[in-house]
Write an enzyme that holds these catalytic residues in place. Structure first.
Site, PDB file in Angstrom:
ATOM      1  CE  LYS A  12      -8.373   0.502   6.172  1.00  0.00           C
ATOM      2  NZ  LYS A  12      -7.626   0.817   4.920  1.00  0.00           N
ATOM      3  CG  PHE A  60      -3.359   8.844   0.241  1.00  0.00           C
ATOM      4  CD1 PHE A  60      -3.602   8.305   1.498  1.00  0.00           C
ATOM      5  CD2 PHE A  60      -2.161   8.524  -0.396  1.00  0.00           C
ATOM      6  CE1 PHE A  60      -2.679   7.467   2.110  1.00  0.00           C
ATOM      7  CE2 PHE A  60      -1.231   7.690   0.206  1.00  0.00           C
ATOM      8  CZ  PHE A  60      -1.492   7.167   1.468  1.00  0.00           C
ATOM      9  NE  ARG A  88       0.410  -6.039   6.371  1.00  0.00           N
ATOM     10  CZ  ARG A  88       0.212  -4.790   6.011  1.00  0.00           C
ATOM     11  NH1 ARG A  88      -0.643  -4.033   6.669  1.00  0.00           N
ATOM     12  NH2 ARG A  88       0.854  -4.273   4.988  1.00  0.00           N
ATOM     13  CB  THR A  94      -2.358  -2.034   0.572  1.00  0.00           C
ATOM     14  OG1 THR A  94      -1.621  -2.404   1.744  1.00  0.00           O
ATOM     15  CG2 THR A  94      -3.065  -0.722   0.833  1.00  0.00           C
ATOM     16  NE  ARG A 105      -6.848  -4.626   2.601  1.00  0.00           N
ATOM     17  CZ  ARG A 105      -5.755  -4.396   3.306  1.00  0.00           C
ATOM     18  NH1 ARG A 105      -4.600  -4.956   2.970  1.00  0.00           N
ATOM     19  NH2 ARG A 105      -5.794  -3.592   4.353  1.00  0.00           N
ATOM     20  CG  HIS A 118      -5.090  -1.008   9.822  1.00  0.00           C
ATOM     21  ND1 HIS A 118      -4.018  -0.426   9.192  1.00  0.00           N
ATOM     22  CD2 HIS A 118      -4.668  -1.329  11.073  1.00  0.00           C
ATOM     23  CE1 HIS A 118      -3.000  -0.383  10.042  1.00  0.00           C
ATOM     24  NE2 HIS A 118      -3.368  -0.922  11.187  1.00  0.00           N
TER      25      HIS A 118
END
Length: 151
Positions: A12, A60, A88, A94, A105, A118
């Site tokens: 992103k 959002f 994933r 997330t 992350r 993503h």
């Protein structure tokens, strides 16, 4: 498992701006997956609305589109055995606070609104996203170390 399963991974705008594209690529390569498509894109609002159509009713959504349209994204297709699920896991949850250290992350994110990447959540969504982001198709090639990664 089909060794030719594919997933769509996108770094992103925050990940691109922070110089984390190489780190994402490094982790997928080190795992043994094969990169079969990649491009830097400025997708625009309409493309992002298509990509995130399943979230369009969420409060959002407008902010998500604005954020995702704020800079370039790095679009990638990775191929390999069980790559959707394993990809994933490599990205992490997330919500960065729920992500284990050692995941992308978990190592690089603090806020869900800036979670770097993503990843497709199923084979069906991967196929849809790959078709959306790579209408020109992907590259087919033989990876020299495949016999050292797969039995």
């Amino acid at each position: 498992m089909d060794p030719a399963e594919r997933t769509y991974i996108m770094v992103k705008p925050d990940g691109v701006q922070r110089g984390l594209v190489g780190e994402v690529i490094k982790r997928f390569e080190q795992k043994g997956y094969k990169l079969v498509a990649m491009k830097l894109a400025m997708p625009g609002e309409e493309m992002l609305k298509q990509h995130y159509a399943d979230l369009s009713e969420r409060s959002f959504f407008p902010g998500l589109i604005t954020y995702m349209n704020s800079g370039p994204v790095c679009c990638m297709v990775w191929e390999g055995r069980n790559v959707v699920l394993e990809g994933r896991k490599m990205l992490g949850a997330t919500k960065p606070a729920d992500s284990a250290m050692g995941t992308i992350r978990g190592d690089f994110c603090v806020d869900v609104g800036r979670n770097v990447c993503h990843g497709s959540d199923s084979v069906d969504s991967a196929n849809h996203e790959i078709g959306l982001w790579f209408p020109e198709g992907i590259i087919s090639w033989d990876k020299a170390d495949a016999s050292w990664v797969l039995e």
